[in-house]
Enzyme design. Structure first.
Site, PDB file in Angstrom:
ATOM      1  N   ASN A 150       9.026  -4.583   0.762  1.00  0.00           N
ATOM      2  CA  ASN A 150       9.904  -3.248   0.446  1.00  0.00           C
ATOM      3  C   ASN A 150       9.056  -2.039   0.942  1.00  0.00           C
ATOM      4  O   ASN A 150      10.011  -0.987   1.262  1.00  0.00           O
ATOM      5  CB  ASN A 150       9.738  -3.165  -1.474  1.00  0.00           C
ATOM      6  CG  ASN A 150       8.107  -3.145  -1.626  1.00  0.00           C
ATOM      7  OD1 ASN A 150       7.398  -3.807  -1.267  1.00  0.00           O
ATOM      8  ND2 ASN A 150       8.018  -2.407  -2.608  1.00  0.00           N
ATOM      9  N   GLU A 248      -1.323  -8.324  -6.212  1.00  0.00           N
ATOM     10  CA  GLU A 248      -0.478  -7.035  -6.641  1.00  0.00           C
ATOM     11  C   GLU A 248       0.714  -7.647  -7.002  1.00  0.00           C
ATOM     12  O   GLU A 248       1.528  -7.923  -5.876  1.00  0.00           O
ATOM     13  CB  GLU A 248      -0.652  -5.932  -5.635  1.00  0.00           C
ATOM     14  CG  GLU A 248      -2.040  -5.559  -5.291  1.00  0.00           C
ATOM     15  CD  GLU A 248      -2.648  -4.857  -6.290  1.00  0.00           C
ATOM     16  OE1 GLU A 248      -1.843  -4.462  -7.239  1.00  0.00           O
ATOM     17  OE2 GLU A 248      -3.871  -4.788  -6.494  1.00  0.00           O
ATOM     18  N   CYS A 282       7.725  -1.173  -6.496  1.00  0.00           N
ATOM     19  CA  CYS A 282       6.984  -1.933  -7.518  1.00  0.00           C
ATOM     20  C   CYS A 282       6.697  -0.949  -8.497  1.00  0.00           C
ATOM     21  O   CYS A 282       6.669  -1.411  -9.561  1.00  0.00           O
ATOM     22  CB  CYS A 282       5.772  -2.874  -7.021  1.00  0.00           C
ATOM     23  SG  CYS A 282       4.667  -1.786  -6.383  1.00  0.00           S
ATOM     24  N   GLU A 461      -6.844  -2.483  -5.841  1.00  0.00           N
ATOM     25  CA  GLU A 461      -6.902  -2.064  -4.349  1.00  0.00           C
ATOM     26  C   GLU A 461      -7.243  -0.595  -4.547  1.00  0.00           C
ATOM     27  O   GLU A 461      -7.462  -0.085  -5.492  1.00  0.00           O
ATOM     28  CB  GLU A 461      -5.633  -2.320  -3.581  1.00  0.00           C
ATOM     29  CG  GLU A 461      -5.204  -3.805  -3.551  1.00  0.00           C
ATOM     30  CD  GLU A 461      -3.835  -4.018  -2.706  1.00  0.00           C
ATOM     31  OE1 GLU A 461      -2.960  -3.059  -2.936  1.00  0.00           O
ATOM     32  OE2 GLU A 461      -3.809  -4.924  -1.965  1.00  0.00           O
TER      33      GLU A 461
HETATM   34  P1  NAD Z   1       7.599 -12.592  -2.415  1.00  0.00           P
HETATM   35  O1  NAD Z   1       6.572 -12.915  -3.328  1.00  0.00           O
HETATM   36  O2  NAD Z   1       8.810 -13.372  -2.090  1.00  0.00           O
HETATM   37  O3  NAD Z   1       7.065 -12.458  -0.861  1.00  0.00           O
HETATM   38  C1  NAD Z   1       5.667 -11.910  -0.750  1.00  0.00           C
HETATM   39  C2  NAD Z   1       5.036 -12.400   0.675  1.00  0.00           C
HETATM   40  O4  NAD Z   1       4.619 -13.642   0.413  1.00  0.00           O
HETATM   41  C3  NAD Z   1       6.070 -12.542   1.796  1.00  0.00           C
HETATM   42  O5  NAD Z   1       5.299 -12.322   3.090  1.00  0.00           O
HETATM   43  C4  NAD Z   1       6.161 -14.186   1.941  1.00  0.00           C
HETATM   44  O6  NAD Z   1       6.608 -14.687   2.951  1.00  0.00           O
HETATM   45  C5  NAD Z   1       5.052 -14.697   1.275  1.00  0.00           C
HETATM   46  N1  NAD Z   1       5.133 -15.745   0.502  1.00  0.00           N
HETATM   47  C6  NAD Z   1       6.413 -16.470  -0.006  1.00  0.00           C
HETATM   48  N2  NAD Z   1       6.054 -17.653  -0.698  1.00  0.00           N
HETATM   49  C7  NAD Z   1       4.627 -17.864  -0.518  1.00  0.00           C
HETATM   50  C8  NAD Z   1       3.635 -18.862  -0.796  1.00  0.00           C
HETATM   51  N3  NAD Z   1       4.036 -20.090  -1.235  1.00  0.00           N
HETATM   52  N4  NAD Z   1       2.534 -18.952  -0.257  1.00  0.00           N
HETATM   53  C9  NAD Z   1       2.031 -17.729   0.527  1.00  0.00           C
HETATM   54  N5  NAD Z   1       2.918 -16.753   0.789  1.00  0.00           N
HETATM   55  C10 NAD Z   1       4.216 -16.813   0.389  1.00  0.00           C
HETATM   56  O7  NAD Z   1       7.766 -11.031  -2.543  1.00  0.00           O
HETATM   57  P2  NAD Z   1       9.224 -10.219  -1.900  1.00  0.00           P
HETATM   58  O8  NAD Z   1      10.170 -10.601  -2.329  1.00  0.00           O
HETATM   59  O9  NAD Z   1       8.675  -9.940  -0.343  1.00  0.00           O
HETATM   60  O10 NAD Z   1       8.543  -8.767  -2.518  1.00  0.00           O
HETATM   61  C11 NAD Z   1       9.027  -8.128  -3.596  1.00  0.00           C
HETATM   62  C12 NAD Z   1       7.873  -8.488  -4.948  1.00  0.00           C
HETATM   63  O11 NAD Z   1       6.886  -7.885  -4.495  1.00  0.00           O
HETATM   64  C13 NAD Z   1       8.340  -7.769  -6.082  1.00  0.00           C
HETATM   65  O12 NAD Z   1       8.161  -8.641  -7.277  1.00  0.00           O
HETATM   66  C14 NAD Z   1       7.572  -6.646  -6.345  1.00  0.00           C
HETATM   67  O13 NAD Z   1       7.178  -6.125  -7.506  1.00  0.00           O
HETATM   68  C15 NAD Z   1       6.370  -6.882  -5.644  1.00  0.00           C
HETATM   69  N6  NAD Z   1       5.533  -5.789  -4.934  1.00  0.00           N
HETATM   70  C16 NAD Z   1       4.289  -5.382  -5.640  1.00  0.00           C
HETATM   71  C17 NAD Z   1       3.586  -4.589  -5.552  1.00  0.00           C
HETATM   72  C18 NAD Z   1       2.309  -4.134  -6.177  1.00  0.00           C
HETATM   73  O14 NAD Z   1       1.581  -3.274  -5.411  1.00  0.00           O
HETATM   74  N7  NAD Z   1       1.955  -4.892  -7.243  1.00  0.00           N
HETATM   75  C19 NAD Z   1       4.153  -3.753  -4.346  1.00  0.00           C
HETATM   76  C20 NAD Z   1       5.094  -3.935  -3.631  1.00  0.00           C
HETATM   77  C21 NAD Z   1       5.989  -5.014  -4.026  1.00  0.00           C
END
Ligand code: NAD
Length: 480
Positions: A150, A248, A282, A461
């Site tokens: 995002n 996060e 997020c 963080e």
């Molecule tokens: P996601 O969990 O699908 O992917 C995040 C990352 O994890 C990607 O690089 C993905 O390739 C990797 N990943 C996926 N499966 C994995 C596994 N089994 N093992 C290790 N890595 C793996 O999330 P997304 O769709 O990319 O992002 C959206 C989500 O991120 C939303 O839920 C949003 O709220 C959250 N988000 C949180 C914050 C925060 O600071 N809390 C900030 C931004 C986004």
């Protein structure tokens, strides 16, 4: 077609298996580049390089680490237009957002931790019986950084910069959905003279590359930002290996509007906090709670402002919202709008896919959508949608709105609008969230702790919290 490459041991290289994935431009729905579909072999090479580099980087004087990181910050600044264009194309977000928020923040992350490490100090505890303890904070070794789509470069650098500043070497994985600016960052690191192996960037799918980072025995800590389910998978795999974890995760943030707020400010900011980056931040406030006495007035004014928002292709200077990140994500968001209607909600504005013309006819655009009339416990109000969709719910008392605000499994951020400071502080204490914004939203001081409670994450963080996470703590007790 452009091929993005891995950055391992200071070199740009193809994945060992020579497998590639398509990278789609959300604004057009067309494939425009290819990225490595790396696997455990590439992660092994990256980790080996990082381990070797750690022997030198961990003892490189802090001032020298700082100098190189500042050079990276300057190069990000110098290449801002190119990076912003790449981010916007890769993610679908308006170019002006990438130019004013994403890339400047990536620059600031490097600059902030390049200087922050110069001020990082540790405690000492003198004892009455002629002894003194002091705390040593040493780099951990090789650490893994995994980030989402995002805010691609913004969040990627938010992890990498403190890890490097603290003296660690990094194996990092950007989202496979938005890999481009991480690739450009690898070119920048080469140009800045970052020693080889200090930062390694491995592209590919989560279940391959992310999983290999999580499982690699030599990677001692994982900093992850992404969905709650992925965070749970990583935690389950990392816990038996006793890795340090910073997670996060997702959110379902309340935006609470009391009748005694500054109406115009609350209104204007709520439009932003609902729809900035197509609602894919997020920290967006997706559940808007409005005190009943101003409910109708706020709702009508809010809908009027939302109706004036322009959904357009990302390079259109008039675009308030661009494309959402991918087809599956667009379909997910639209399915939640459908669910909201099945759950008894009324769509006040929006609710549909937007079809642009010409080159953009197959892009992924959604109208900013406002829904009312839903129970606060229904799925639409409990599950993270992560798109341009908000719900409006009236409330009668502080107690009631706290119950509603705290009813989800999440606890990332929250916003409170009131001119009554006593009430604001009372709310801030009782809301279950890692961040409470009072009469503002997304105002960020990089020194402050950042993170969530409940299913929104573990750890913090930001500032010295991040430097503490990326260091090992040792107490030394000296009898004088
Ligand atoms: P996601 O969990 O699908 O992917 C995040 C990352 O994890 C990607 O690089 C993905 O390739 C990797 N990943 C996926 N499966 C994995 C596994 N089994 N093992 C290790 N890595 C793996 O999330 P997304 O769709 O990319 O992002 C959206 C989500 O991120 C939303 O839920 C949003 O709220 C959250 N988000 C949180 C914050 C925060 O600071 N809390 C900030 C931004 C986004």
């Amino acid at each position: 077609m452009q091929q993005i490459l891995n950055y391992i041991n200071g070199e740009l290289r193809a994945p060992v298996n020579n497998q590639w994935l398509d990278n789609v431009e959300p604004a057009t729905g067309k494939v425009y580049s290819q990225i490595p579909s790396s696997d455990a072999d590439d992660v092994a090479l990256a980790t080996e390089a990082a381990e070797k580099a750690f022997q030198t980087w961990s003892i490189t004087p802090v001032a020298e680490r700082s100098r190189i990181m500042d050079k990276i910050a300057s190069l990000i600044e110098e290449k801002l237009p190119e990076l912003a264009a790449a981010e916007s194309k890769d993610n679908g977000k308006p170019l002006k957002l990438a130019s004013h928020v994403d890339i400047p923040r990536a620059r600031d992350n490097f600059h902030f931790f390049a200087t922050g490490i110069l001020h990082f100090a540790s405690e000492s505890h003198a004892m009455e019986d002629n002894a003194i303890n002091y705390t040593l904070r040493t780099p951990i070794g090789v650490v893994g950084c995994i980030s989402p789509w995002n805010l691609p470069l913004y969040l990627f650098t938010w992890k990498i910069a403190p890890a490097l500043a603290a003296g660690n070497c990094v194996v990092a994985k950007p989202s496979e959905v938005t890999p481009m600016t991480a690739y450009l960052l690898s070119e920048i690191c080469i140009e800045a003279g970052l020693p080889k192996g200090v930062l390694n960037i491995v592209h590919g799918l989560g279940q391959h590359v992310g999983n290999a980072i999580t499982e690699h025995p030599k990677i001692k800590a994982i900093s992850f930002t992404g969905g709650t389910q992925t965070g749970a998978t990583i935690a389950a795999k990392a816990a038996p290996k006793f890795k340090k974890l910073s997670l996060e995760l997702g959110g379902k943030n309340p935006n609470i509007i009391f009748a005694d707020c500054d109406f115009e400010k609350a209104l204007k900011t709520s439009v932003m906090s609902s729809f900035a980056n197509q609602g894919q931040i997020c920290l967006c406030g997706s559940r808007i709670f409005i005190e009943r006495s101003i409910y109708n007035k706020f709702r009508d004014a809010f809908v009027e402002k939302v109706n004036a928002l322009n959904v357009s292709y990302p390079t259109d200077p008039k675009a308030n919202l661009g494309a959402v990140v991918s087809k599956p994500h667009m379909e997910k968001v639209l399915s939640y709008i459908q669910l909201a209607q099945e759950e008894g909600g009324t769509v006040l504005t929006g609710g549909n896919q937007v079809h642009l013309s010409d080159d953009y006819a197959n892009g992924y655009y959604i109208e900013p959508t406002v829904i009312e009339g839903l129970d606060y416990l229904c799925r639409t109000n409990q599950e993270e949608i992560f798109g341009p969709v908000v719900t409006l719910t009236p409330f009668d008392s502080e107690e009631e709105v706290l119950t509603m605000a705290n009813s989800t499994e999440y606890g990332l951020a929250s916003t409170v609008w009131t001119e009554n400071l006593t009430k604001a502080h009372r709310m801030a204490q009782q809301i279950e969230a890692g961040i409470v914004w009072i009469n503002c939203w997304l105002l960020r001081d990089l020194r402050t702790p950042f993170g969530g409670v409940k299913n929104s994450g573990v750890g913090r963080e930001g500032g010295f919290e991040a430097l503490k996470f990326f260091t090992e703590t040792k107490n030394v007790c000296v009898k004088l």
